[in-house]
Design a protein around this motif. Sequence first.
Motif, mmCIF file in Angstrom:
data_model
loop_
_atom_site.group_PDB
_atom_site.id
_atom_site.type_symbol
_atom_site.label_atom_id
_atom_site.label_comp_id
_atom_site.label_asym_id
_atom_site.label_seq_id
_atom_site.Cartn_x
_atom_site.Cartn_y
_atom_site.Cartn_z
ATOM 1 N N GLY A 72 23.875 23.631 34.373
ATOM 2 C CA GLY A 72 24.288 25.030 34.266
ATOM 3 C C GLY A 72 23.169 25.930 33.773
ATOM 4 N N ARG A 73 23.513 27.207 33.590
ATOM 5 C CA ARG A 73 22.560 28.237 33.204
ATOM 6 C C ARG A 73 22.529 28.433 31.701
ATOM 7 N N ALA A 74 21.361 28.800 31.190
ATOM 8 C CA ALA A 74 21.242 29.186 29.790
ATOM 9 C C ALA A 74 21.917 30.536 29.578
ATOM 10 N N GLY A 75 22.461 30.764 28.386
ATOM 11 C CA GLY A 75 23.097 32.036 28.076
ATOM 12 C C GLY A 75 24.349 32.293 28.888
ATOM 13 N N GLU A 76 25.057 31.250 29.235
ATOM 14 C CA GLU A 76 26.212 31.357 30.121
ATOM 15 C C GLU A 76 27.424 31.937 29.396
ATOM 16 N N SER A 77 28.308 32.555 30.176
ATOM 17 C CA SER A 77 29.617 32.997 29.693
ATOM 18 C C SER A 77 30.662 32.455 30.658
ATOM 19 N N GLU A 78 31.922 32.537 30.265
ATOM 20 C CA GLU A 78 32.966 31.888 31.066
ATOM 21 C C GLU A 78 34.204 32.772 31.222
ATOM 22 N N GLU A 83 39.917 33.513 33.659
ATOM 23 C CA GLU A 83 40.849 34.178 34.571
ATOM 24 C C GLU A 83 41.391 33.206 35.618
ATOM 25 N N LEU A 84 40.503 32.364 36.155
ATOM 26 C CA LEU A 84 40.954 31.375 37.134
ATOM 27 C C LEU A 84 41.982 30.436 36.520
ATOM 28 N N ALA A 85 41.713 29.988 35.287
ATOM 29 C CA ALA A 85 42.653 29.095 34.611
ATOM 30 C C ALA A 85 43.999 29.781 34.393
ATOM 31 N N ALA A 86 43.981 31.080 34.084
ATOM 32 C CA ALA A 86 45.229 31.818 33.872
ATOM 33 C C ALA A 86 46.062 31.894 35.141
ATOM 34 N N TYR A 87 45.376 31.894 36.285
ATOM 35 C CA TYR A 87 46.058 31.897 37.576
ATOM 36 C C TYR A 87 46.397 30.483 38.049
ATOM 37 N N VAL A 89 44.195 28.230 39.052
ATOM 38 C CA VAL A 89 43.311 27.931 40.186
ATOM 39 C C VAL A 89 42.128 27.107 39.710
ATOM 40 N N GLY A 90 41.725 26.143 40.528
ATOM 41 C CA GLY A 90 40.550 25.338 40.212
ATOM 42 C C GLY A 90 40.889 24.144 39.349
ATOM 43 N N TRP A 91 39.850 23.530 38.806
ATOM 44 C CA TRP A 91 39.992 22.372 37.932
ATOM 45 C C TRP A 91 39.739 22.836 36.499
ATOM 46 N N PRO A 92 40.722 22.747 35.606
ATOM 47 C CA PRO A 92 40.524 23.239 34.241
ATOM 48 C C PRO A 92 39.452 22.470 33.473
ATOM 49 N N TRP A 93 39.146 21.257 33.904
ATOM 50 C CA TRP A 93 38.139 20.438 33.228
ATOM 51 C C TRP A 93 36.748 20.609 33.850
ATOM 52 N N PHE A 94 36.626 21.446 34.873
ATOM 53 C CA PHE A 94 35.335 21.687 35.532
ATOM 54 C C PHE A 94 35.083 23.190 35.505
ATOM 55 N N THR A 95 34.386 23.636 34.479
ATOM 56 C CA THR A 95 34.223 25.064 34.241
ATOM 57 C C THR A 95 33.029 25.611 35.014
ATOM 58 N N LEU A 96 33.269 26.645 35.787
ATOM 59 C CA LEU A 96 32.192 27.367 36.458
ATOM 60 C C LEU A 96 31.812 28.565 35.587
ATOM 61 N N GLY A 97 30.598 28.555 35.051
ATOM 62 C CA GLY A 97 30.131 29.683 34.269
ATOM 63 C C GLY A 97 29.927 30.906 35.139
ATOM 64 N N ASP A 98 29.903 32.068 34.522
ATOM 65 C CA ASP A 98 29.795 33.314 35.281
ATOM 66 C C ASP A 98 28.479 33.413 36.046
ATOM 67 N N LEU A 99 27.356 33.081 35.392
ATOM 68 C CA LEU A 99 26.066 33.123 36.081
ATOM 69 C C LEU A 99 26.007 32.080 37.182
ATOM 70 N N ASP A 100 26.509 30.896 36.867
ATOM 71 C CA ASP A 100 26.543 29.814 37.852
ATOM 72 C C ASP A 100 27.420 30.200 39.037
ATOM 73 N N LEU A 101 28.538 30.845 38.754
ATOM 74 C CA LEU A 101 29.442 31.273 39.818
ATOM 75 C C LEU A 101 28.757 32.266 40.750
ATOM 76 N N GLY A 102 27.864 33.090 40.194
ATOM 77 C CA GLY A 102 27.104 33.994 41.050
ATOM 78 C C GLY A 102 26.298 33.245 42.089
ATOM 79 N N THR A 103 25.698 32.108 41.700
ATOM 80 C CA THR A 103 24.961 31.270 42.656
ATOM 81 C C THR A 103 25.889 30.741 43.733
ATOM 82 N N HIS A 104 27.057 30.247 43.319
ATOM 83 C CA HIS A 104 27.997 29.678 44.294
ATOM 84 C C HIS A 104 28.532 30.738 45.249
ATOM 85 N N LEU A 105 28.782 31.916 44.738
ATOM 86 C CA LEU A 105 29.249 33.009 45.595
ATOM 87 C C LEU A 105 28.173 33.402 46.613
#
Length: 323
Positions: A72-78, A83-87, A89-105
């Motif tokens: 993952g990325r340094a200085g990450e936030s989640e 929000e995904l967990a509240a809906y 959606v996804g795997w609650p044990w596999f967290t996509l960080g916000d910066l990392d999610l930008g790469t995936h998007l």
Amino acid sequence: MRITVLAGGVGGARFALGLRDAARAAHGDAAEITVVANVGDDMWLSGVKVCPDLDSLLYALAGVNDAERGWGRAGESERVAGELAAYGVGWPWFTLGDLDLGTHLARTALLRDGADLTEATARLAARWPIGATLLPVTNDEVPTHVVTDEGVLHFEEWWVRTRAQLPARRFVQHGLERSRISHAARAAIAGADVLLVAPSNPVVSIGTIVGIPGVRDAIETARAPVVGVSPIIGGQALRGMAAACLATIGVETDAAAVAAHYGARSDDGLLDGWLVAEQDAAAVPRLAELGIVAEARPLLLTPGAPAQQVAADALALAARLAG
């Protein structure tokens, strides 16, 4: 000097970083490094294409990785993950960080627009001066699944959620027989002056790479010497739960056993040379009997100079093999 390394995971990322520094120190601007990466861990999650090994390599070479976690990325936030967990959606044990999610998007958008994975990876890597060319071994999808007594799990679920505590019966790369080595990866192997095998997981990282149709042929016909670095030190797999993976395929967690599993290139295997840790020096004469030239060196891959020295020792062994 064209250097191609097969790599995956945290060990591969640390080695690639050390290799870049070692190659620059030895060859300056003449060093051309290509990293051919495992894609067996890839998956689609919450609508985005996630490539754990490609991203670990990219972030490490870019200097933006989280060195403490190793992924993952340094200085990450989640915030998005929350929000995904509240809906639900996804795997609650596999967290996509916000910066990392930008790469995936970004990757997903490029793929949806018609780019293949090689092209998308190049676009992502162009953001930073990473000092290397990063390539997926194939543009095809070959997700690794783990067969257990409780069902079949995606590799990341077995790896992250169960921490490899659920015994694996076998690993299956779906679509492997229909996949092909990418043109770029084949060219990187064929045109290399040195071929290196990083101290990555021998089963699910390196094993997946060389299992892609066309990879073994490319290595067999390459003119470059092939030198691997043991991921096992003193009978211990220091990263990535490799011991559990090796046990599944019946290979001892031992530096010489992993080298024998890869095999000598002179006998239809992968290796010409193999670096083992100083603790495993007794393996050197045994490997010589198999046709693998082995040397014992310090192999602990801590960031900075130690990783650079490990890579320098691998390059030095390759140079001796090349004469």
